[in-house]
Design a protein around this motif. Structure first.
Motif, PDB file in Angstrom:
ATOM      1  N   UNK A   1       0.818  -1.218   0.000  1.00 58.90           N
ATOM      2  CA  UNK A   1       0.000   0.000   0.000  1.00 58.90           C
ATOM      3  C   UNK A   1       0.852   1.268   0.000  1.00 58.90           C
ATOM      4  N   UNK A   2       2.027   1.200   0.612  1.00 61.24           N
ATOM      5  CA  UNK A   2       2.859   2.405   0.735  1.00 61.24           C
ATOM      6  C   UNK A   2       3.215   3.028  -0.613  1.00 61.24           C
ATOM      7  N   UNK A   3       3.716   2.255  -1.597  1.00 57.96           N
ATOM      8  CA  UNK A   3       4.034   2.885  -2.877  1.00 57.96           C
ATOM      9  C   UNK A   3       2.797   3.446  -3.588  1.00 57.96           C
ATOM     10  N   UNK A   4       1.648   2.798  -3.385  1.00 55.69           N
ATOM     11  CA  UNK A   4       0.421   3.307  -3.997  1.00 55.69           C
ATOM     12  C   UNK A   4       0.057   4.671  -3.418  1.00 55.69           C
ATOM     13  N   UNK A   5       0.175   4.809  -2.115  1.00 59.94           N
ATOM     14  CA  UNK A   5      -0.106   6.103  -1.478  1.00 59.94           C
ATOM     15  C   UNK A   5       0.853   7.173  -1.990  1.00 59.94           C
ATOM     16  N   UNK A   6       2.133   6.833  -2.055  1.00 61.67           N
ATOM     17  CA  UNK A   6       3.124   7.810  -2.515  1.00 61.67           C
ATOM     18  C   UNK A   6       2.917   8.162  -3.989  1.00 61.67           C
ATOM     19  N   UNK A   7       2.478   7.193  -4.771  1.00 60.46           N
ATOM     20  CA  UNK A   7       2.171   7.462  -6.173  1.00 60.46           C
ATOM     21  C   UNK A   7       1.006   8.444  -6.275  1.00 60.46           C
ATOM     22  N   UNK A   8       0.025   8.266  -5.387  1.00 61.10           N
ATOM     23  CA  UNK A   8      -1.106   9.195  -5.348  1.00 61.10           C
ATOM     24  C   UNK A   8      -0.662  10.612  -5.031  1.00 61.10           C
ATOM     25  N   UNK A   9       0.324  10.725  -4.136  1.00 58.62           N
ATOM     26  CA  UNK A   9       0.872  12.038  -3.797  1.00 58.62           C
ATOM     27  C   UNK A   9       1.589  12.628  -5.009  1.00 58.62           C
ATOM     28  N   UNK A  10       2.385  11.804  -5.668  1.00 59.10           N
ATOM     29  CA  UNK A  10       3.157  12.281  -6.818  1.00 59.10           C
ATOM     30  C   UNK A  10       2.237  12.728  -7.954  1.00 59.10           C
ATOM     31  N   UNK A  11       1.091  12.068  -8.092  1.00 60.76           N
ATOM     32  CA  UNK A  11       0.154  12.402  -9.163  1.00 60.76           C
ATOM     33  C   UNK A  11      -0.801  13.531  -8.782  1.00 60.76           C
ATOM     34  N   UNK A  12      -0.722  13.969  -7.525  1.00 63.58           N
ATOM     35  CA  UNK A  12      -1.551  15.094  -7.100  1.00 63.58           C
ATOM     36  C   UNK A  12      -2.966  14.701  -6.700  1.00 63.58           C
ATOM     37  N   UNK A  13      -3.194  13.420  -6.438  1.00 63.31           N
ATOM     38  CA  UNK A  13      -4.527  12.970  -6.055  1.00 63.31           C
ATOM     39  C   UNK A  13      -4.708  13.087  -4.549  1.00 63.31           C
ATOM     40  N   UNK A  14      -3.616  12.902  -3.815  1.00 62.54           N
ATOM     41  CA  UNK A  14      -3.621  12.993  -2.357  1.00 62.54           C
ATOM     42  C   UNK A  14      -2.629  14.053  -1.904  1.00 62.54           C
ATOM     43  N   UNK A  15      -2.927  14.672  -0.777  1.00 61.33           N
ATOM     44  CA  UNK A  15      -1.965  15.588  -0.183  1.00 61.33           C
ATOM     45  C   UNK A  15      -0.901  14.773   0.551  1.00 61.33           C
ATOM     46  N   UNK A  16       0.312  15.302   0.577  1.00 54.98           N
ATOM     47  CA  UNK A  16       1.438  14.594   1.179  1.00 54.98           C
ATOM     48  C   UNK A  16       1.172  14.244   2.642  1.00 54.98           C
ATOM     49  N   UNK A  17       0.638  15.191   3.397  1.00 54.67           N
ATOM     50  CA  UNK A  17       0.392  14.956   4.817  1.00 54.67           C
ATOM     51  C   UNK A  17      -0.712  13.928   5.034  1.00 54.67           C
ATOM     52  N   UNK A  18      -1.690  13.893   4.150  1.00 55.24           N
ATOM     53  CA  UNK A  18      -2.768  12.910   4.254  1.00 55.24           C
ATOM     54  C   UNK A  18      -2.206  11.508   4.094  1.00 55.24           C
ATOM     55  N   UNK A  19      -1.371  11.325   3.095  1.00 53.68           N
ATOM     56  CA  UNK A  19      -0.766  10.015   2.856  1.00 53.68           C
ATOM     57  C   UNK A  19       0.135   9.620   4.031  1.00 53.68           C
TER      58      UNK A  19
END
Length: 86
Positions: free
Chosen positions: A54-72
């Motif tokens: 799950x960790x790389x998926x969350x970080x990928x979401x951050x990189x793509x701008x779907x999630x905020x860094x602090x949320x992830x």
């Protein structure tokens, strides 16, 4: 209603981006749900594996701008703490 060509194109692009972002968030939620299920089942090894996936998926979401860094980061921290407590 959009009148200029630029505004019409922007509407088309926004629709496409919304579709892509929705699928990305759905994918991230699926990975998080796997971790939650493993934690609920009490299986520490499976939970740790699911968290590692799950960790790389969350970080990928951050990189793509779907999630905020602090949320992830918050989600990862809370899940890690729960997996460690098993």
């Amino acid at each position: 209603m959009a009148n200029t060509p630029q505004a019409k194109k922007r509407i088309r692009r926004n629709d496409r981006r919304a579709e892509i972002n929705t699928s990305r968030m759905s994918r991230i939620r699926s990975y998080l749900k796997k971790v939650e299920t493993a934690i609920a089942g009490g299986d520490k090894k499976a939970a740790a594996e699911a968290l590692k996936e799950a960790q790389p998926e969350l970080m990928r979401g951050v990189a793509r701008g779907v999630l905020h860094k602090n949320t992830a980061s918050r989600k990862m921290s809370r899940l890690s703490k729960r997996v460690g407590a098993l």
